[in-house]
Design an enzyme around this catalytic site. Structure first.
Site, mmCIF file in Angstrom:
data_model
loop_
_atom_site.group_PDB
_atom_site.id
_atom_site.type_symbol
_atom_site.label_atom_id
_atom_site.label_comp_id
_atom_site.label_asym_id
_atom_site.label_seq_id
_atom_site.Cartn_x
_atom_site.Cartn_y
_atom_site.Cartn_z
ATOM 1 N N LYS A 30 7.639 4.302 2.609
ATOM 2 C CA LYS A 30 6.719 5.581 2.389
ATOM 3 C C LYS A 30 5.474 5.217 2.376
ATOM 4 C CE LYS A 30 5.780 7.887 -1.773
ATOM 5 N NZ LYS A 30 4.367 8.863 -1.685
ATOM 6 N N ARG A 101 -0.626 12.676 -2.318
ATOM 7 C CA ARG A 101 -1.635 11.849 -2.346
ATOM 8 C C ARG A 101 -2.451 11.294 -1.076
ATOM 9 N NH1 ARG A 101 -5.658 10.498 -6.130
ATOM 10 N NH2 ARG A 101 -6.278 8.356 -5.990
ATOM 11 N N ASP A 125 1.848 12.415 -7.338
ATOM 12 C CA ASP A 125 2.586 12.401 -8.546
ATOM 13 C C ASP A 125 1.516 12.673 -9.931
ATOM 14 O OD1 ASP A 125 5.197 11.911 -7.708
ATOM 15 O OD2 ASP A 125 4.763 9.799 -7.547
#
Length: 437
Positions: A30, A101, A125
């Site tokens: 990712k 993000r 997060d």
């Protein structure tokens, strides 16, 4: 392309106590896919990416690059085609930016192509303060003018090479600076830069497009900018954090699994850390085999002292695997100090493990003492972030009884169809609502 569902609430119902067996292949990284998708905006030619994880963060970033004019098409389950022939510095959706993000990764490529971009603050997060100063300082040295108010406004009359020292080895700041530097006129030296596998993957993608980069995999890269970038085909590398998660899962459930195409060249610190917990893996080419019946005994330091496991910048133990190491240590015989240095809220999920029966003392926001083994029991859980959510899933799978994990969509931001893939190995995880066919 179907729009990602930011407000869909997902719940996992997990029956614990079952052993797994079989083979599994980790998804694409990712943290490599996101900067590479953003970097695809650096060329007006077609880019084809394979092994792209079909996860929420990727889908959100795809929507963002579409909003600035990129044409995007899924060619297959994990294959993505991007063509950014005509870009415009459009206003980005603040709700989309707040979900991930990675929205900050558009700063470098959009500055290079359009000379400007206005970014709402990025999300991601909730694991503590995640400063963006390093991005600003690096891009300013490369010729950007930045205004910070309720949004971040970037402008440039032309990027130019520079000798840039990053005030911290930030992964995303390194990636933003790298993308800006390949477009800048002249030579750029990036010092104290991050060197994680995903940073290396981005650099290899840029090289495939025609960039000239030296020092890939080190903390000093030299970029000879101003080269025209062409289209390219690139395969995203495996996610080493997912591999670490699977190692921990196999160990605590007493399972034997084989991880195919595990990217073992990037696992030295991960394997060393699990060995300190009494878990040994067998390397077979690029595959990793975790046998059942692991020793699961924490190895004391010389002299019998309590050992410490700590995360550090690459190539040391990665911060994103710390949550997995903590839950794994609860099932190991002995005492260990876990020291998470980067984020002051990363460890705040351990109260959930304590409620399940784990013996953990949270010393402060960064340190916890884990004493094991502890018999875990089922519980109602809430996933606060990607990695803590995966740690809770692992805890639920080795606990007695049926656990419920709420807010499981957080896990799906980083782990592709994880419940389906684990169920194929023998897990018993029910997703609510069920996936569409």
């Amino acid at each position: 392309m179907a729009r990602a569902l930011p407000h869909e609430r997902v719940q996992y119902v997990v029956e614990g106590g079952f052993k797994l067996s079989g083979e599994i292949e980790p998804s694409g990284n990712k943290n490599a896919a996101l900067p590479i998708i953003a970097a695809s905006l650096l060329t007006d030619q077609r880019v084809e990416l394979s092994n792209v994880p079909r996860i929420r963060d990727v889908e959100a970033l795809v929507e963002l690059i579409q909003s600035v004019g990129a044409k995007v098409r899924w060619l297959g389950k994990n294959e993505l085609e991007i063509e950014a022939r005509e870009l415009r510095p459009a206003n980005l959706d603040p709700d989309l930016c707040a979900r991930i993000r990675a929205s900050i990764l558009l700063a470098g490529p959009m500055l290079a192509r359009c000379g400007e971009i206005t970014l709402p603050p990025p999300g991601g997060d909730v694991i503590g303060r995640r400063r963006v100063d390093t991005h600003f300082l690096a891009l300013e040295q490369l010729g950007a003018k930045i205004e910070v108010n309720s949004v971040y406004s970037f402008r440039t009359e032309g990027l130019r090479g520079a000798d840039v020292f990053l005030d911290e080895p930030s992964v995303t700041a390194t990636e933003n600076a790298l993308c800006a530097a390949v477009f800048a006129e002249g030579t750029t030296i990036l010092r104290n830069c991050a060197s994680e596998p995903h940073v290396q993957d981005l650099a290899r993608f840029l090289i495939a497009m025609g960039a000239r980069i030296e020092g890939v995999g080190t903390n000093m890269m030299t970029i000879h900018g101003g080269q025209r970038l062409d289209g390219a085909s690139h395969r995203i590398g495996p996610d080493h954090n997912e591999v670490g998660s699977l190692i921990g899962l196999a160990a605590v459930t007493g399972s034997e699994i084989t991880i195919r195409r595990a990217g073992v060249e990037h696992l030295r610190s991960t394997l060393m850390t699990f060995e300190r917990l009494g878990i040994r893996c067998q390397i077979d080419g690029d595959d990793l085999i975790i046998r059942s019946g692991q020793e699961m005994k924490i190895q004391p330091d010389f002299g019998g002292h309590i050992p410490k496991i700590e995360d550090q910048p690459w190539p040391a133990f990665p911060a994103d695997t710390m949550s997995i190491a903590i839950v794994t240590a609860t099932q190991c015989d002995g005492v260990v100090l876990m020291f998470e240095k980067m984020f002051e809220s990363r460890m705040f999920f351990v109260d959930k493990l304590i409620a399940m029966g784990a013996r953990i003392v949270l010393c402060d926001p960064h340190r916890a003492i884990v004493a094991g083994p502890s018999k875990l029991r089922a519980a109602q859980l809430e996933s606060p972030d990607i990695r803590a959510g995966m740690a809770m899933l692992i805890a639920a799978m080795c606990a007695e009884g049926t656990s419920v994990i709420n807010n499981a969509q957080q896990i799906e931001r980083g782990y592709e169809r994880i419940e389906e893939r684990l169920n194929a190995l023998g897990a018993r995880i029910t997703r609510i609502p069920p996936r569409e066919a």
